[in-house]
Design a protein around this motif. Structure first.
Motif, PDB file in Angstrom:
ATOM      1  N   GLU A 180       0.835  -1.193   0.000  1.00  0.00           N
ATOM      2  CA  GLU A 180       0.000   0.000   0.000  1.00  0.00           C
ATOM      3  C   GLU A 180       0.870   1.243   0.000  1.00  0.00           C
ATOM      4  O   GLU A 180       1.919   1.260   0.642  1.00  0.00           O
TER       5      GLU A 180
ATOM      6  N   ALA B  40       0.469   5.174   0.929  1.00  0.00           N
ATOM      7  CA  ALA B  40      -0.432   6.144   1.565  1.00  0.00           C
ATOM      8  C   ALA B  40      -1.817   5.528   1.737  1.00  0.00           C
ATOM      9  O   ALA B  40      -2.832   6.185   1.537  1.00  0.00           O
ATOM     10  N   GLY B  41      -1.846   4.247   2.020  1.00  0.00           N
ATOM     11  CA  GLY B  41      -3.118   3.579   2.267  1.00  0.00           C
ATOM     12  C   GLY B  41      -3.827   3.116   1.016  1.00  0.00           C
ATOM     13  O   GLY B  41      -4.919   2.566   1.078  1.00  0.00           O
ATOM     14  N   VAL B  42      -3.206   3.346  -0.111  1.00  0.00           N
ATOM     15  CA  VAL B  42      -3.821   2.956  -1.381  1.00  0.00           C
ATOM     16  C   VAL B  42      -3.118   1.706  -1.899  1.00  0.00           C
ATOM     17  O   VAL B  42      -1.884   1.650  -1.882  1.00  0.00           O
ATOM     18  N   PRO B  43      -3.881   0.711  -2.335  1.00  0.00           N
ATOM     19  CA  PRO B  43      -3.240  -0.483  -2.900  1.00  0.00           C
ATOM     20  C   PRO B  43      -2.244  -0.080  -3.989  1.00  0.00           C
ATOM     21  O   PRO B  43      -2.573   0.743  -4.849  1.00  0.00           O
TER      22      PRO B  43
ATOM     23  N   ASN C 282      -6.929   7.111 -10.382  1.00  0.00           N
ATOM     24  CA  ASN C 282      -7.707   8.123  -9.660  1.00  0.00           C
ATOM     25  C   ASN C 282      -7.057   8.510  -8.336  1.00  0.00           C
ATOM     26  O   ASN C 282      -7.362   9.550  -7.763  1.00  0.00           O
ATOM     27  N   TYR C 283      -6.155   7.642  -7.849  1.00  0.00           N
ATOM     28  CA  TYR C 283      -5.447   7.952  -6.601  1.00  0.00           C
ATOM     29  C   TYR C 283      -4.078   8.566  -6.878  1.00  0.00           C
ATOM     30  O   TYR C 283      -3.339   8.885  -5.950  1.00  0.00           O
TER      31      TYR C 283
ATOM     32  N   TYR D  68      -3.197  11.866  -5.288  1.00  0.00           N
ATOM     33  CA  TYR D  68      -3.178  11.740  -3.827  1.00  0.00           C
ATOM     34  C   TYR D  68      -1.861  11.114  -3.364  1.00  0.00           C
ATOM     35  O   TYR D  68      -1.180  11.621  -2.465  1.00  0.00           O
TER      36      TYR D  68
ATOM     37  N   MET E  15     -10.518   1.596   2.667  1.00  0.00           N
ATOM     38  CA  MET E  15      -9.546   2.690   2.689  1.00  0.00           C
ATOM     39  C   MET E  15     -10.108   3.857   3.487  1.00  0.00           C
ATOM     40  O   MET E  15     -11.320   4.059   3.514  1.00  0.00           O
TER      41      MET E  15
ATOM     42  N   ALA F  69      -9.941   9.864   4.350  1.00  0.00           N
ATOM     43  CA  ALA F  69      -9.027  10.926   3.918  1.00  0.00           C
ATOM     44  C   ALA F  69      -8.536  10.691   2.487  1.00  0.00           C
ATOM     45  O   ALA F  69      -8.253  11.624   1.760  1.00  0.00           O
ATOM     46  N   ILE F  70      -8.489   9.431   2.126  1.00  0.00           N
ATOM     47  CA  ILE F  70      -7.936   9.102   0.814  1.00  0.00           C
ATOM     48  C   ILE F  70      -8.834   9.651  -0.295  1.00  0.00           C
ATOM     49  O   ILE F  70     -10.035   9.416  -0.300  1.00  0.00           O
ATOM     50  N   ARG F  71      -8.212  10.379  -1.185  1.00  0.00           N
ATOM     51  CA  ARG F  71      -8.959  11.158  -2.172  1.00  0.00           C
ATOM     52  C   ARG F  71      -8.753  10.598  -3.579  1.00  0.00           C
ATOM     53  O   ARG F  71      -7.615  10.417  -4.015  1.00  0.00           O
TER      54      ARG F  71
ATOM     55  N   ASP G 197     -15.853   1.606  -5.743  1.00  0.00           N
ATOM     56  CA  ASP G 197     -15.159   0.745  -4.772  1.00  0.00           C
ATOM     57  C   ASP G 197     -15.659  -0.694  -4.791  1.00  0.00           C
ATOM     58  O   ASP G 197     -15.274  -1.494  -3.940  1.00  0.00           O
TER      59      ASP G 197
END
Lengths: 1011, 203, 93, 417
Positions: free
Chosen positions: A807, A809-812, A833-834, A837, B1, B4-6, B93
């Motif tokens: 991951e 920043a918390g994104v896969p 899309n992430y 971020y 997730m 905060a995750i954008r 999602d």
């Protein structure tokens, strides 16, 4: 002077709506419904311009698309339009028109003196002269010719108007809104078919607008209006007035030009486009394009005031204009008698009808003319005309039986109008465009459609059928056949044809060239193409000189090369050519009919596909906005916008690059790598597939690992390269170059589908799915550690050329440990899309390490210091892997695309160019220009040419890391020539001395990327 | 997730509150983006019942095997793309779970699933001139007789490839656009709509 | 503008397609066993028929499938469309 | 040959041009010729001309199925240049250009060679690298050329849009060959036909070759619509139809026939005084002496002998034209048409012997044959006369596709021509 030649009543103009316009500065008045031509005639103006070659006076001749004269420059400034035909220019308030091709004025044109030299200017004269002295062609003759040539002037500013396109499918397209076209549209439209009916005129009706024939006992125009009203009520019928079908292409594709606002002003007054190009895909095409009257060819037949008879009738009946005060009608058929009657009925004196046919004729119209007591001279011909800037009279003599000579006394007639008719030519342009054939029809002495291409049907006058009743019946039947062909009803006509009065007619007497008292070469000019001053004498001269094919005659005499494309003259020209050749016109044939039927605004072809946002797609990465905000300059790579470099305020390019590469080598740099092509390769045979498309072996690579690979074309030349990773036993993630992505996917699919269908592999493009954030530099791991979780980033657990899922920043995220810079490198891939971020998170985390964004230019420097190639820059489609010393990547155990080609004699030739490095000798900091050629002779610039070339520079930079310039090059036998000196001679005379080195300038052992 | 995750749409620079507010009153075209919808590209052999059955089990609807057709069931929309390829769309999602269930149900078969949620965005074009605007750059026959709800097609809109289908009883068109082309496509649509009073952005 | 019938997607405009040249040219199964001349023949020396020509197209902007067509190269009229692996109309030539 | 000049014009004017002599005869074919050239276009006629002039062979026939110059000679957009990348190409194209520079006087027929210069634009960094590479190679190969920056391009072509912000692919610079330019297409066909005729060569029109006879490996003659003609040397110079002629001889060629389109605008007063070509924005333009803008680009994507292409190609060209030259938007297209060119895989021609003795091919010029017409004819004549290629065309053999020594000129061919 106010419309002195306007008739008191009649015509399709609106006398309640006067319009003011100017011609050559003179303010004049016309009415709504006028064309510029009809308004000029109404004001007694007939002299409009000058001819192309001899600058003879040119007046309004025709009444529509066929007019070879009446070319004007309309408007001024950015909106000006050259070479508009006054006969096709609808009048609007404030229209401003000026004559072209004359100076100082159309009445007094200096270049008219050319006429005095016309004996020296026969057809093709320019092939025979202007040759001496040699140097004068470029410097003297040609510049003058060019200055004299051309008609109007181009605008000097960009076009203020918009042009739109429209793609439309329909069951039946009907071209031409005359009686036949309207009938066809009705027949098909009533059956519910999707019909498009288009006509170049401002209103439907065609010939009915200009004649006085009756249908169902009422004026033809009224019938047309009722029919159009019905068509408007049909939901699936589209009516397009002011719309010209200009090209008929393959498989029912027809291009139309709709003039949306040309009739209201020079430029569009509102948000509407000025013009719209309709790209119609028609299941069935009905052509009802009518016929054009051809004038007779006689001596001095080009004076203003000499017109085709039908044009005269059109100006009287449609525009309420008196084209002259006293007329002579000259004809070889009955139709011109109608013009004589039209003239008489409007109080215009007809001095004579001169009919080349000997017997007194039997036709209905002839009888009526007799009853009207118009003097008829049967068996006579007009042999010459008088006049300066306007015709003032004609000479008439008796024709002999064969029609090839005249005799007897000369009859003089004063007149200011000559209406001539030599018969009618079907408009077969659109029939011919896609390859439709034609045949010669004796009965009308012209060419008619023979075999049509595809589902195309001709109806009415364009099919050689000139009788109103016949036109409508043919229209109905063509409409029925077309509708049936599209699946709407049977081929039997359902609608009823309106009643028409039968008209008895006598046959015409074909006459291509009216004889005169003198032989052709000595007689006054008999014009065939009045725009180009091309005469029957020119045709005879061409034949005399051996130009015997109609195409040779056309090209040698410039016949039909005018902006009218010879609509009036070409058939006469063919007839006269046949006469000169002593052959049958049917055998001589015509020249090819080529699109466009009438000239088409180029902007209408371009539509909106130009400018920075629309000429090509602009592809942007998920972080594009960020790059802009951080001052990036962009480089176009294919359709992508890639950050090139990020100059700080006041920083030069060189300074920015030095800073970016320094940070990447000493701290950490971040690059947006999202544009690289990505292909998901999956299936039981995935490994086998990669084995076949890459030069190296892939089966043994373990899951979790990645590898660099090169792809060849079947010709053995390097096509693309990239890193691919094994996701699972049957699953790979392939990357390609940014520019090569589409090509590579296409290439792989082609082999998979066409050569190796037995392979079980699925390919899916995932280029846009991933945002790729590439980190390079000694602190890369430090930054990644702060952002990425779920992955042991230690060199042992996550070595070079491997990948891991985790991951960011918390994104896969899928993280690759790869490097295109030679530094410790990681590439974080996340769902697009992430992207922004995660990029922000990386940016944040990198602050303490001095993270610096770098663009493609620094990327190029870093990789060049390492000797990594860029496919497409260091390769040019003519280099193979051995040239780059990539023998290690060429598997011996298996076949792969291009392998066979690598053993061809030229591929293993010993003096091939090989990939090497270069450094400059005299000034280590001097950068050799990319593309510099390399030679052994220091004095190559001065040496006799050709000078043997030993190679050239593919990439060249200043390396701040190394403190000197570096270059990559292809050099003959390069690898054997280390430390040899070569020279790069420059155009400015400089000669740069360079030394051959290894292409790897930095960290040759590759230790930095493995830490 | 975490919240905060954008996520960010490729139209982030185009569809802004200001732009929405500035939507012309007489706009002949209304545009609505449906960003972040879960998207999955599915590959497999439609002649293999074990494949189609398993997929139906997961999607709750049979894969469309008729070329250029769409089926819908609840949150799931399935577009036919090619003889062995489908575009499956679900809620935001929802893609990872969908992929997981497909992979489980299809374990051991020759198939491929790809998360393409970030690869595309979805745009809806409505209004009296929606079709007029599309006809400027699309050679497909968009007439309701030829292109009705239930049908879909991959084609070109000017220089961009699109996946298009009629929606809302043919009153509107849905365009699935590749992410990197989305910005270009939006600009193109806005330009094409000028003569019809421009584009109004709706939610 | 040609109008082309993709065996899967039906009639579409030429702009959606890529061209693949002559059809039914098979890549040598074992390239090592062919001579340079034979290899060149496979690579470059296709036939360039004037008249009915079997050629390959790919629906690049659509389903990305390759297929074959028979087209008259003088009139551009399509005589047939058929899928990869299918027998050409009229069988082998 | 009776000379053309202002004086002959004046003299004939006095007799009302009634006494002009034929530019060339229209003979019937003889039974036997020492060489037969198939194809009465520019390349065929100049081949015959140089066979007679340079190699003393005068018992020659040029056979044309239609009318002289009716193929690509009469359809092309007349651009002349020699700034090709590879040394082999530079050699043959520069030979052609040099011959162009003298041909008007040599054959006493005004070819209207107008050396107004040719620019090839660069629109991205790689374009500019390629341009530098090509121009440097040109200079060292004895071909004139310089690299211009955007500003210099603007000065030379005031109507061009060099804005960096208002174009999708800004003009970064260009190559410039001052000696490049245009010439009159019909003049070449007619001038060379007249020159051939005056050297005793039979130029035979409306005569189609229907077969090529061989005795084993040796050519023995050609069957035509005007009967069998015996000869031991046949030179095929039939552009788009080379494949068809090759079939008659039972050989195959690495060429594909493609439609190539072009168009002209209505004649306007001069707006552009040079030739400008762009690969990336894919269009080229020049202005004829008559005032027409002459515009073209690359081939259609499919094979075709139909002398027709797809209108989308014209639309793309004109979009590119408006992008580069905004003022043309309101001007009008007068006429568009297509030729049929045969394209080699490496965008270089074939001027070569074949596996059949006495059969020679000159083809594969793709989109760019016009400029090379004379050089091609000169080399081909040498090859036919000596049964041996001249060093200038040695590289352009069939063999290269077997050895792999191809001459990839896609870069220089660019938008073609």
């Amino acid at each position: 002077m106010s419309q002195t030649n306007r008739l008191q009543s009649g015509g399709r103009i609106d006398r309640s709506k006067p319009l003011t316009f100017t011609f050559n500065g003179q303010s004049l008045q016309g009415y709504e419904g006028d064309t510029l031509a009809s308004a000029l005639l109404a004001n007694g103006i007939s002299l409009v311009g000058r001819s192309f070659k001899l600058h003879r006076p040119r007046g309004i001749m025709g009444a529509g698309a066929e007019c070879p004269n009446s070319l004007v420059q309309v408007g001024r400034g950015a909106g000006t339009i050259p070479n508009l035909r006054a006969t096709q220019t609808e009048l609007y308030q404030g229209l401003e028109a000026n004559s072209v091709n004359c100076w100082p004025s159309v009445k007094f044109d200096v270049n008219a003196v050319t006429g005095l030299f016309s004996p020296l200017l026969p057809a093709g004269f320019y092939y025979k002269t202007f040759k001496w002295p040699k140097s004068w062609w470029d410097k003297v003759y040609e510049p003058r010719i060019r200055k004299a040539a051309g008609f109007g002037k181009a605008p000097t500013a960009p076009d203020p108007d918009r042009y739109e396109k429209k793609n439309r499918h329909c069951d039946v397209l009907v071209v031409g809104g005359g009686p036949a076209g309207i009938a066809a549209a009705l027949e098909a439209g009533r059956r519910g078919a999707r019909v498009i009916l288009c006509d170049e005129q401002n209103e439907f009706g065609g010939s009915l607008l200009a004649n006085r024939q009756f249908l169902d006992g009422k004026p033809g125009v009224e019938w047309a209006q009722e029919a159009v009203a019905e068509l408007e009520s049909l939901e699936e019928v589209t009516l397009l007035p002011r719309t010209t079908a200009f090209g008929h292409y393959h498989h029912g594709f027809v291009s139309l030009l709709e003039r949306v606002t040309d009739h209201v002003g020079l430029t569009s007054p509102d948000r509407r486009p000025r013009q719209r190009q309709w790209r119609v895909r028609a299941n069935q095409v009905v052509l009802a394009t009518g016929a054009i009257e051809r004038p007779l060819v006689f001596c001095n037949n080009d004076r203003p005031g000499i017109m085709p008879a039908s044009a005269v009738s059109t100006y009287i009946n449609r525009y309420g204009v008196r084209p002259g005060q006293r007329a002579v009608v000259f004809t070889n058929n009955d139709s011109a008698y109608q013009t004589a009657l039209d003239l008489g009925d409007h109080g215009i004196d007809v001095a004579a009808i001169v009919d080349v046919r000997p017997a007194s004729e039997e036709g209905v119209l002839v009888d009526r003319a007799r009853k009207e007591e118009i003097p008829i001279y049967s068996g006579y011909a007009v042999v010459d005309t008088r006049g300066g800037q306007h015709v003032s009279g004609v000479k008439v003599m008796r024709l002999n039986g064969r029609g090839d000579g005249v005799y007897g006394e000369i009859h003089h007639f004063d007149c200011d109008l000559v209406a001539s008719s030599g018969g009618w030519n079907p408009v077969i342009h659109l029939h011919s465009h896609p390859g439709g054939t034609m045949r010669y029809d004796e009965s009308i002495a012209s060419f008619v459609p023979d075999q049509a291409v595809g589902n195309t049907y001709n109806a009415g006058a364009c099919n050689g059928n000139f009788a109103l009743g016949g036109c409508i019946t043919e229209g109905l039947s063509a409409g029925a056949t077309a509708a049936a062909g599209a699946g709407f009803g049977s081929e039997d006509i359902e609608g009823a044809a309106p009643a028409t009065g039968k008209q008895k007619e006598s046959p015409l007497r074909p006459m291509w060239r009216v004889p005169s008292r003198k032989p052709i070469s000595r007689a006054p000019k008999q014009f065939i193409d009045v725009q180009n001053d091309q005469t029957s004498a020119d045709v005879y001269l061409a034949v005399r000189e051996g130009y015997r094919s109609i195409e040779h005659i056309k090209r040698y005499t410039a016949m039909g090369f005018g902006t009218d494309q010879g609509k009036l003259g070409n058939i006469n020209g063919a007839g006269i050519a046949a006469e000169a050749l002593g052959e049958d016109i049917a055998k001589v044939g015509t020249t090819t009919f080529r699109p466009a039927y009438t000239p088409v605004t180029m902007g209408a072809f371009a539509g909106r596909d130009f400018g920075p946002e629309r000429f090509h797609a602009v592809r942007k990465t998920p972080m594009h906005k960020w790059h802009v905000e951080h001052g990036a300059l962009f480089e176009n790579v294919g359709d992508w916008k890639r950050p090139w470099y990020y100059p700080k305020p006041g920083e030069s390019m060189r300074e920015a690059l030095d800073r970016e590469s320094y940070q990447a080598r000493h701290a950490v740099g971040v690059l947006d790598a999202s544009t690289l092509g990505k292909i998901d390769v999956r299936g039981p045979d995935a490994a086998e597939f990669l084995n076949r498309v890459y030069t190296s072996g892939w089966k043994t690579m373990e899951v979790g690992k990645a590898r660099y690979g090169i792809m060849l074309g079947e010709d053995g030349m390097i096509m693309d390269d990239g890193v691919s990773a094994r996701i699972a036993e049957d699953h790979y993630h392939m990357t390609t170059t940014t520019g090569g992505a589409a090509r590579v996917l296409g290439h792989l699919e082609e082999y998979l589908q066409t050569e190796w269908p037995e392979l079980q592999v699925y390919l899916t493009s995932t280029t846009d799915q991933w945002a790729a954030i590439s980190l390079a530099g000694p602190h890369a791991r430090d930054v990644v550690e702060k952002v990425v979780s779920g992955i042991d980033l230690s060199s042992e657990a996550f070595p070079f050329m491997t990948w891991r899922d985790g991951e960011a920043a918390g994104v896969p995220a899928r993280v690759f440990r790869i490097s295109f810079s030679g530094e410790l490198g990681f590439e974080i891939n996340v769902q697009a899309n992430y992207g922004q971020y995660v990029w922000d998170a990386v940016w944040e985390a990198g602050q303490e390490y001095g993270i610096t964004p770098y663009g493609t230019e620094t990327m190029h420097i870093l990789r060049a210091e390492k000797g990594f190639i860029i496919a497409g820059q260091d390769t040019d489609g003519s280099v193979n892997p051995m040239d780059f010393g990539m023998h290690g990547l060429l598997s011996k155990k298996k076949d792969f695309i291009g392998r066979r080609s690598l053993s061809r004699p030229d591929a293993i030739r010993e003096d091939r160019e090989q990939f090497v490095g270069l450094v400059t000798v005299d000034d280590p900091k001097e950068i050799i220009p990319e593309g510099a050629q390399l030679v052994e002779d220091r004095n190559a610039n001065e040496a006799p040419k050709p000078v043997p070339l030993h190679g050239y520079v593919t990439s060249s930079y200043y390396s701040s890391t190394l403190g000197h310039s570096i270059a990559l090059a292809m050099v003959k036998r390069g690898r054997e020539r280390m430390d040899e000196v070569l020279y790069a001679p420059q155009a400015d005379g400089r000669v740069i001395q360079c030394r051959i080195t290894s292409p790897v300038f930095y960290d040759p052992k590759g230790e930095r990327q493995n830490v | 997730m975490s919240e905060a995750i954008r996520q960010e749409s490729p139209l982030v620079e185009r569809i802004t509150p200001e732009r929405k507010a500035a939507s012309p009153a007489d706009a002949g075209v209304t545009l609505r983006e449906r960003p972040f919808l879960g998207c999955v590209n599915l590959r497999g052999n439609p002649e293999d019942a074990s494949f189609t059955d398993a997929v139906q089990g997961v999607l709750g609807v049979a894969l469309p095997t008729e070329p250029n057709t769409v089926v819908e069931s609840g949150d799931i929309t399935v577009f036919w793309l090619a003889p062995t390829e489908w575009f499956v769309r679900t809620v935001a999602d929802g893609e990872r779970d969908l992929i997981a269930r497909l992979e489980e149900a299809l374990a051991g078969q020759h198939i491929a699933t790809n998360d393409v949620t970030g690869n595309f965005t979805t745009i809806e074009l409505a209004g009296p001139h929606a079709r007029d605007v599309l006809e400027k750059g699309c050679t497909l026959d968009l007439h309701p007789r030829a292109f009705a709800p239930g049908q879909c097609a991959q084609t070109l809109l000017s220089h961009a490839g699109i996946l298009i289908r009629p929606v809302h009883d043919g009153q509107a068109f849905e365009l699935v656009v590749r992410r990197s082309f989305a910005d270009y496509t939006f600009i193109w649509l806005e330009d094409a709509a000028v003569e019809y009073g421009g584009v109004a952005i709706s939610d | 503008m040609l109008y082309i019938q993709c065996p899967w997607c039906g009639w579409r405009d030429e702009s959606e397609f890529g061209y693949g040249g002559e059809a039914h040219i098979e890549r040598p199964k074992d390239p090592d066993s062919v001579s340079d001349a034979e290899w060149a023949d496979y690579l470059f020396f296709g036939s360039n028929t004037r008249g009915e020509f079997r050629e390959r197209w790919v629906h690049s902007a659509g389903c990305r499938r390759w297929f074959n067509a028979v087209r008259d190269t003088t009139t551009y009229e399509f005589k047939a469309f058929y899928r990869m692996g299918e027998e050409p109309p009229g069988g082998e030539q | 040959m009776r000379k053309y000049s202002i004086f002959s014009l004046a003299r004939n004017a006095l007799s009302h041009h009634e006494n002009w002599w034929q530019a060339w005869r229209s003979p019937e074919p003889k039974k036997r010729y020492d060489a037969v050239i198939i194809g009465g276009g520019g390349h065929g006629l100049s081949t015959a001309y140089y066979l007679a002039k340079e190699h003393g062979m005068t018992n020659i026939a040029v056979i044309e199925k239609g009318w002289l110059g009716g193929g690509n000679t009469g359809r092309n957009t007349t651009i002349i240049r020699s700034n090709y990348l590879w040394t082999a190409s530079a050699g043959i194209y520069e030979k052609g250009l040099k011959l162009w520079e003298g041909i008007t006087q040599e054959v006493n027929f005004n070819m209207m060679l107008s050396q107004r210069g040719v620019l090839n634009l660069g629109h991205n960094l790689q374009d500019m690298r390629t341009i530098e590479r090509r121009v440097n190679a040109n200079r060292l190969n004895g071909v004139d050329g310089v690299v211009l920056n955007a500003q210099q391009v603007k000065e030379m072509v005031p109507i061009i849009n060099t804005s960096e912000t208002n174009t999708r692919f800004p003009v970064l610079g260009s190559s410039y060959q001052p000696r490049g330019g245009i010439a009159r297409h019909d003049a070449l066909a007619w001038g060379m036909a007249r020159a051939c005729d005056s050297l005793g060569i039979d130029v035979i029109q409306q005569c189609e070759v229907t077969g090529i006879r061989r005795d084993g490996g040796q050519v023995t003659g050609v069957d035509t619509t005007k009967g069998f003609i015996e000869t031991n040397k046949v030179g095929a110079v039939t552009a788009g139809n080379s494949g068809v002629i090759a079939d008659m001889a039972g050989i195959r060629l690495p060429v594909q026939s493609r439609p190539l389109q072009a168009l002209v605008s209505e004649p306007i007063k001069p707006v552009i005084d040079t030739v400008v070509m762009s690969g990336a924005v894919h269009v080229y333009i020049s202005q004829s002496d008559k005032g027409e803008l002459v515009i073209g680009a690359g081939v259609d994507k499919y094979n075709g002998y139909g002398h027709k292409g797809s209108i989308s190609v014209i639309e793309e060209q004109l979009a590119a034209l408006v992008e580069l030259y905004p003022i043309v938007s309101r001007l009008r297209l007068l006429r568009h048409w297509a030729g049929c060119v045969d394209v080699c895989p490496d965008a270089s021609p074939l001027v070569t012997k074949t596996p059949v003795d006495g059969l020679y091919f000159n083809c594969g010029w793709g989109t760019g044959g016009w400029k090379a017409t004379l050089g091609s004819g000169w080399c081909f004549a040498h090859t036919m006369a000596n049964d041996e290629p001249h060093p200038l065309n040695e590289a352009f053999s069939l063999k290269r596709f077997e050895t792999g020594a191809v001459i990839d000129e896609h870069g220089a061919a660019g938008v073609a021509h």
